[in-house]
Design a protein around this motif. Sequence first.
Motif, PDB file in Angstrom:
ATOM      1  N   GLN A  46      -4.222  -0.784 -12.143  1.00 19.06           N
ATOM      2  CA  GLN A  46      -4.367   0.659 -12.002  1.00 19.06           C
ATOM      3  C   GLN A  46      -4.447   1.046 -10.529  1.00 19.06           C
ATOM      4  O   GLN A  46      -4.453   0.187  -9.647  1.00 19.06           O
ATOM      5  N   LEU A  47      -4.507   2.348 -10.274  1.00 19.36           N
ATOM      6  CA  LEU A  47      -4.516   2.876  -8.915  1.00 19.36           C
ATOM      7  C   LEU A  47      -5.944   3.052  -8.414  1.00 19.36           C
ATOM      8  O   LEU A  47      -6.810   3.553  -9.143  1.00 19.36           O
ATOM      9  N   TYR A  48      -6.154   2.664  -7.146  1.00 22.37           N
ATOM     10  CA  TYR A  48      -7.435   2.859  -6.476  1.00 22.37           C
ATOM     11  C   TYR A  48      -7.164   3.559  -5.149  1.00 22.37           C
ATOM     12  O   TYR A  48      -6.292   3.123  -4.382  1.00 22.37           O
ATOM     13  N   LEU A  49      -7.889   4.630  -4.888  1.00 21.77           N
ATOM     14  CA  LEU A  49      -7.727   5.391  -3.655  1.00 21.77           C
ATOM     15  C   LEU A  49      -8.741   4.911  -2.618  1.00 21.77           C
ATOM     16  O   LEU A  49      -9.953   4.990  -2.848  1.00 21.77           O
ATOM     17  N   TYR A  50      -8.241   4.381  -1.497  1.00 15.66           N
ATOM     18  CA  TYR A  50      -9.084   3.883  -0.402  1.00 15.66           C
ATOM     19  C   TYR A  50      -8.776   4.666   0.867  1.00 15.66           C
ATOM     20  O   TYR A  50      -7.694   5.259   1.008  1.00 15.66           O
ATOM     21  N   ASN A  51      -9.715   4.610   1.823  1.00 13.25           N
ATOM     22  CA  ASN A  51      -9.376   5.062   3.165  1.00 13.25           C
ATOM     23  C   ASN A  51      -9.190   3.847   4.066  1.00 13.25           C
ATOM     24  O   ASN A  51      -9.465   2.709   3.669  1.00 13.25           O
ATOM     25  N   THR A  54      -2.861  10.546   6.202  1.00 13.77           N
ATOM     26  CA  THR A  54      -2.415   9.218   6.623  1.00 13.77           C
ATOM     27  C   THR A  54      -3.567   8.239   6.806  1.00 13.77           C
ATOM     28  O   THR A  54      -3.340   7.098   7.231  1.00 13.77           O
ATOM     29  N   THR A  55      -4.795   8.656   6.483  1.00 10.13           N
ATOM     30  CA  THR A  55      -5.932   7.730   6.543  1.00 10.13           C
ATOM     31  C   THR A  55      -6.345   7.266   5.150  1.00 10.13           C
ATOM     32  O   THR A  55      -7.345   6.573   4.993  1.00 10.13           O
ATOM     33  N   GLN A  56      -5.558   7.639   4.135  1.00 13.08           N
ATOM     34  CA  GLN A  56      -5.867   7.231   2.766  1.00 13.08           C
ATOM     35  C   GLN A  56      -4.634   6.629   2.108  1.00 13.08           C
ATOM     36  O   GLN A  56      -3.501   7.056   2.382  1.00 13.08           O
ATOM     37  N   PHE A  57      -4.874   5.657   1.231  1.00 12.06           N
ATOM     38  CA  PHE A  57      -3.755   4.984   0.576  1.00 12.06           C
ATOM     39  C   PHE A  57      -4.142   4.591  -0.844  1.00 12.06           C
ATOM     40  O   PHE A  57      -5.319   4.482  -1.193  1.00 12.06           O
ATOM     41  N   LEU A  58      -3.105   4.363  -1.659  1.00 13.64           N
ATOM     42  CA  LEU A  58      -3.284   3.872  -3.019  1.00 13.64           C
ATOM     43  C   LEU A  58      -3.065   2.365  -3.032  1.00 13.64           C
ATOM     44  O   LEU A  58      -2.121   1.857  -2.417  1.00 13.64           O
ATOM     45  N   TYR A  59      -3.942   1.671  -3.747  1.00 12.43           N
ATOM     46  CA  TYR A  59      -3.848   0.220  -3.894  1.00 12.43           C
ATOM     47  C   TYR A  59      -3.862  -0.098  -5.376  1.00 12.43           C
ATOM     48  O   TYR A  59      -4.615   0.515  -6.150  1.00 12.43           O
ATOM     49  N   LEU A  69       0.849  -1.188   0.000  1.00 12.50           N
ATOM     50  CA  LEU A  69       0.000   0.000   0.000  1.00 12.50           C
ATOM     51  C   LEU A  69       0.888   1.243   0.000  1.00 12.50           C
ATOM     52  O   LEU A  69       1.984   1.240   0.560  1.00 12.50           O
ATOM     53  N   THR A  70       0.405   2.311  -0.619  1.00 16.81           N
ATOM     54  CA  THR A  70       1.133   3.583  -0.633  1.00 16.81           C
ATOM     55  C   THR A  70       0.261   4.643   0.023  1.00 16.81           C
ATOM     56  O   THR A  70      -0.759   5.065  -0.541  1.00 16.81           O
ATOM     57  N   PHE A  71       0.637   5.075   1.234  1.00 17.99           N
ATOM     58  CA  PHE A  71      -0.157   6.072   1.947  1.00 17.99           C
ATOM     59  C   PHE A  71       0.116   7.467   1.401  1.00 17.99           C
ATOM     60  O   PHE A  71       1.243   7.787   0.996  1.00 17.99           O
ATOM     61  N   LEU A  72      -0.921   8.296   1.386  1.00 15.71           N
ATOM     62  CA  LEU A  72      -0.781   9.660   0.904  1.00 15.71           C
ATOM     63  C   LEU A  72       0.070  10.462   1.879  1.00 15.71           C
ATOM     64  O   LEU A  72      -0.074  10.322   3.104  1.00 15.71           O
ATOM     65  N   PRO A  73       0.945  11.332   1.384  1.00 11.90           N
ATOM     66  CA  PRO A  73       1.834  12.079   2.277  1.00 11.90           C
ATOM     67  C   PRO A  73       1.109  13.100   3.145  1.00 11.90           C
ATOM     68  O   PRO A  73       1.586  13.441   4.223  1.00 11.90           O
TER      69      PRO A  73
END
Length: 721
Positions: free
Chosen positions: A347-352, A333-338, A326-330
């Motif tokens: 492709q990229l999906y933005l989750y919390n 910190t409650t959202q990440f890219l999967y 997972l790649t957390f947003l800078p």
Amino acid sequence: MKKLLLFFLLSSSTAYAQRNFIIDETVFGPSKFAPKTIFGMQWTKNTDQFTHLDATYQNLVSRNAKDKWSENVIANTKDLKSALEKVIIDDKYSLKSFPYNYEWLDEDNIKFQIAGEKNRFDISYNIKAKSAKILKTLPSGLENTEESTHTAYLIGNNIEILTTAGEKIQVTKDTVDGIVNGSSNTHRQEFGIHKGMWWSPNGKNLLYYRKDETMVTKYPLPQWDTRIATIKNTRYPMAGMKSEEVTLIVFNTETKSYTTLKTAEPKEQYLTSVTWDPSNEFVYAGVLNRGQDHLKLNQYNAHTGDFVKTLFEEKSKTWVEPQHELTFLPNNTTQFLYQTDKEGYNQLYLYNTNGKLIKHLGYNDIIVEDFKGFNSNGTKAYYVGVTNKGLERHLYAVELKSGKTTQLTKTNGVHNATISPNGNYTLDQFSNLTTPYKVQIINNKDGQTKSIFEASNPFEGQINMPKIEFKEFISPDSKTPLNARITYPINFDSSKKYPVMVYLYGGSHAQMITDRWLGGVGYFDLYMAQNGYIVFTLDNRGSDARGRDFTRVTHRQLGEAEIADQLVGFDYLKSLPYVDKENMGIFGWSYGGFMTTSLMTKHNSTFKAGVAGGPVMDWKYYEVMYGERYMDTPQENPEGYKKTSLLDKADRLKGNLLIIHGAQDPVVVQQHSMDFVEQCIKNGIQVDYFLYPTHEHNVRGKDRIHMYDKIAKYFDIHLKK
């Protein structure tokens, strides 16, 4: 007149100096004739300025948009040596050039590593003050290091930590054969696994794999380096047999306590996409069932090991194949890219962190291949994506809030590009079929480009280079484009007939044809073309970088769609008036060896000669993680295994087949080829066999020259009139 005569003689000698490759250059040619490149390109912090080494490798130069990217020397090896002499006192080291593996810490300081005889040093160097400082000292020879505040490393199958205070902490003390800690060789490095230890963001807790393979069958690999041969055993879980059991453990460096994550039953499952939460409180892990068709992304309490929740699940009728952490947003910190290909393309999906999907950030049919990070305020993400039916790679920017995506590189080819810290410029390195290597700066506002460096053709005036051409075919399903490449003989004459060498792989996670320098062709292919062969390669369905459906068509029936696609290319070859269809050969390694042998038995009228290296002959002999993804278990798919097995098809072999195998092969064990040879003997079928006694799955070093020489001569004997 003398000058004119000298010029004529020099010109004549140059004109006739071009030659073909010698056999050694099939192995050493890629380094010998590599296009010139620029080393150490890095954006500096918070500026529109980037740096790199100059052509002498002695100077670090800077380029800035404000002065039209002209070079400015800002550091040199001489000053750096003087600075290092003041801080490295009791160790010997070598510094022949300015370090190209540096990184910018701020506008004035760079960081790099240097190895001494006794220690390895992390150094910071102030460009303006010309002063150096040791940031960390580690003993030389540490293996598989994972660094944060402290440094973790492996000694055999156990983990040790060296603290910043110099204290050594032995984390694991297992002595049982088959218990392995902290290794990246977990689940046989499938599922994107590239490390076996992860430091928490605060550097206080070490998360690691503990692999128990005591129950996995030992496979014997004979060793020939002693008077009486010995046996080296490797744990090899064959399809349908007992597999390893893996757990994730957290070690607290302050309390010296251990916490095992409660990843539940069954024990035979795969733990992937392992990621620390930025808060240090939680760990995320993808729990994939052994059948590889059901993934749960779970959250665990890092202090108690308790399961917290499943954020989401992913199921498939074929397989689910997680490949990334997972790649957390800078800035959140409650959202990440999967990353997933669940909707057709990776492709990229933005989750919390509650598991809610916020935004699908995919763009058309672009496949995310290399995530490049975020802009300085965290509103955009950058990635290199695959496009143009798999042939090209380009840099893309996506706005996280809106999903708006912009393609930043436009020239056809394969690009590796980075963005300046403020997002104004792209530093773009690329090549294509006819461009060896080029560096350019792109203004992201108006799209204007400025060339910084362009390499010359390294073969010009030295080597006779064959013509390379891309082709496109349509697969038998009448809808899927297939990329192919033809390399023509030197001085090609369409009125003549030429023998053919097909080189293929055909399996997953590999792509042979891209729009990069020389089209991705190998030096052995070039060598064969120089020696009078038409060389042909096609990327069939099942190979990489074309999306989910392109790959999943092979499920439970490896070799079927792949061969059907290859036959389309072979039919095209046989239709050409300059192809000697009576003298066609085929060569492949590993999966390509499986494909070669399949074609020499199942479609035995096409090729007069074949070379199968390290070939899979029966998928029931292959390992669990890879084999069961595509074929399920032999118990679940007996018809599929029977259909793909080549052991009961040896009696169909026609033509001349050379099988090559490494005696120490721990990937495709030698049993594959030996059992096939045995079946040939029983059926009175002649087959050629050659063993490289000290090599594993690939033949490396100087012995590879021997291998290529053998293959070339084998084709010459059987295909040249």
